[in-house]
Design a protein around this motif. Structure first.
Motif, PDB file in Angstrom:
ATOM      1  N   LYS A 136      -5.848   0.340   7.893  1.00 19.25           N
ATOM      2  CA  LYS A 136      -5.271   0.333   6.298  1.00 19.25           C
ATOM      3  C   LYS A 136      -5.329  -1.031   5.961  1.00 19.25           C
ATOM      4  O   LYS A 136      -5.100  -1.223   4.718  1.00 19.25           O
ATOM      5  CB  LYS A 136      -3.481   0.529   6.623  1.00 19.25           C
ATOM      6  N   GLY A 139      -6.944  -1.565   2.396  1.00 20.39           N
ATOM      7  CA  GLY A 139      -6.346  -0.893   1.309  1.00 20.39           C
ATOM      8  C   GLY A 139      -7.146   0.556   1.092  1.00 20.39           C
ATOM      9  O   GLY A 139      -6.776   1.312  -0.028  1.00 20.39           O
ATOM     10  N   HIS A 140      -8.101   1.005   1.782  1.00 22.83           N
ATOM     11  CA  HIS A 140      -8.906   2.274   1.522  1.00 22.83           C
ATOM     12  C   HIS A 140      -8.041   3.535   1.734  1.00 22.83           C
ATOM     13  O   HIS A 140      -8.381   4.494   1.221  1.00 22.83           O
ATOM     14  CB  HIS A 140     -10.097   2.293   2.100  1.00 22.83           C
ATOM     15  N   ILE A 141      -6.975   3.648   2.361  1.00 22.95           N
ATOM     16  CA  ILE A 141      -6.336   4.828   2.612  1.00 22.95           C
ATOM     17  C   ILE A 141      -5.417   5.199   1.713  1.00 22.95           C
ATOM     18  O   ILE A 141      -4.163   4.607   1.886  1.00 22.95           O
ATOM     19  CB  ILE A 141      -5.511   4.615   4.284  1.00 22.95           C
ATOM     20  N   ASP A 142      -5.657   5.975   0.969  1.00 25.00           N
ATOM     21  CA  ASP A 142      -4.596   6.469  -0.247  1.00 25.00           C
ATOM     22  C   ASP A 142      -3.988   7.868   0.188  1.00 25.00           C
ATOM     23  O   ASP A 142      -4.144   8.123   1.227  1.00 25.00           O
ATOM     24  CB  ASP A 142      -5.253   6.660  -1.370  1.00 25.00           C
ATOM     25  N   ARG A 146      -4.638   9.991   3.754  1.00 20.60           N
ATOM     26  CA  ARG A 146      -3.868  10.150   4.756  1.00 20.60           C
ATOM     27  C   ARG A 146      -3.744  11.694   4.895  1.00 20.60           C
ATOM     28  O   ARG A 146      -3.470  11.810   6.244  1.00 20.60           O
ATOM     29  CB  ARG A 146      -2.522   9.530   4.112  1.00 20.60           C
ATOM     30  N   LEU A 170       1.073   6.024   9.483  1.00 21.36           N
ATOM     31  CA  LEU A 170       0.202   6.323   8.371  1.00 21.36           C
ATOM     32  C   LEU A 170       0.703   5.759   7.131  1.00 21.36           C
ATOM     33  O   LEU A 170       0.188   5.307   5.949  1.00 21.36           O
ATOM     34  CB  LEU A 170      -0.564   7.722   8.199  1.00 21.36           C
ATOM     35  N   ASN A 171       1.981   6.351   6.772  1.00 20.47           N
ATOM     36  CA  ASN A 171       2.935   6.096   5.697  1.00 20.47           C
ATOM     37  C   ASN A 171       3.605   4.734   5.580  1.00 20.47           C
ATOM     38  O   ASN A 171       3.976   4.379   4.534  1.00 20.47           O
ATOM     39  CB  ASN A 171       3.844   7.230   5.557  1.00 20.47           C
ATOM     40  N   LEU A 174       1.861  -1.807   5.276  1.00 21.70           N
ATOM     41  CA  LEU A 174       1.142  -2.553   6.316  1.00 21.70           C
ATOM     42  C   LEU A 174       2.184  -4.050   6.518  1.00 21.70           C
ATOM     43  O   LEU A 174       2.419  -4.632   5.570  1.00 21.70           O
ATOM     44  CB  LEU A 174      -0.229  -3.203   5.669  1.00 21.70           C
TER      45      LEU A 174
END
Length: 238
Positions: A136, A139-142, A146, A170-171, A174
């Protein structure tokens, strides 16, 4: 909760990622996120339909890493051979660091490859936590990604407890300090950092900044951190 089994599949997924990207093992061609999400042959649609666990793990790992990151640092993932290999690298780095510090009589490092199942599970959970967090860092995981990643994790292991834990990881925002709190021994800290280095592009400012803060929160000695990064560089170029 079999975190150990899931993490082992993810770390062994490199060869499947290569084979399904080009149809030819060892070519060095790694798919981007668009390829993985596409239904075409070699994409995630192809991996999911009738594929084995290794191919599914490759799909999950590809989604975690993202398009640019897979292409840039995917080679580091492809060189790993599962938990045992991660443990061996951590053991070697830790042993070299001990020797340089004149701690040769401090005892053998208790890394993943040398632990009984219960302790190996504890280490595995900490390493998987670090791996997800490192994924994460750019910042690519929107929200959409997810959901896709959670779906791939479910295909790999349908254990509800493990799925709830992964969803929570995942949620989470960071937070290197929160990640570092999972390290209960210095060997765990070394393994967590090793997995994180494997996942990031160190030329990317945000990801390098994340690694710097994680190392600080893990309280890694600079010489040990250098040894861990050296192990990753050596195995990536061998």
């Amino acid at each position: 909760m079999n975190t150990r089994g899931l993490l082992d599949q993810l770390l062994k997924s490199g060869q499947s990622l290569l084979q399904n990207s080009s149809g030819k093992p060892g070519t060095g061609k790694v798919p981007g996120l668009g390829d993985l999400l596409g239904g075409k042959a070699g994409g995630l649609g192809g991996l999911v339909s009738g594929a084995g666990g290794g191919a599914l793990a490759a799909g999950a790992m590809g989604l975690l890493m993202g398009n640019k990151k897979v292409r840039k640092v995917g080679g580091k993932v492809l060189t790993y051979g599962g938990l045992a290999a991660l443990g061996v690298l951590a053991y070697k780095a830790y042993g070299n660091w001990q020797a340089r510090q004149g701690q040769g009589d401090a005892g053998e490092p208790q890394t993943l490859d040398r632990l009984p199942p219960a302790q190996a599970e504890q280490h595995s959970q900490a390493v998987l936590k670090a791996l997800v967090a490192a994924a994460k860092a750019d910042g690519h995981i929107d929200a959409r990604e997810r959901e896709l990643i959670e779906g791939e994790f479910t295909r790999l292991d349908s254990d509800p407890e493990l799925q709830r834990w992964l969803q929570g990881e995942l949620n989470k925002p960071l937070d290197p300090a929160e990640v570092a709190r999972a390290a209960q021994t210095s060997e765990m800290a070394a393994e967590m950092y090793l997995a994180s280095v494997m996942m990031v592009d160190q030329e990317h400012f945000m990801e390098r900044a994340y690694l710097d803060e994680l190392a600080r929160q893990l309280r890694l000695e600079p010489a040990l951190r250098e040894e861990l990064e050296l192990q990753v560089r050596q195995v990536s170029t061998s």
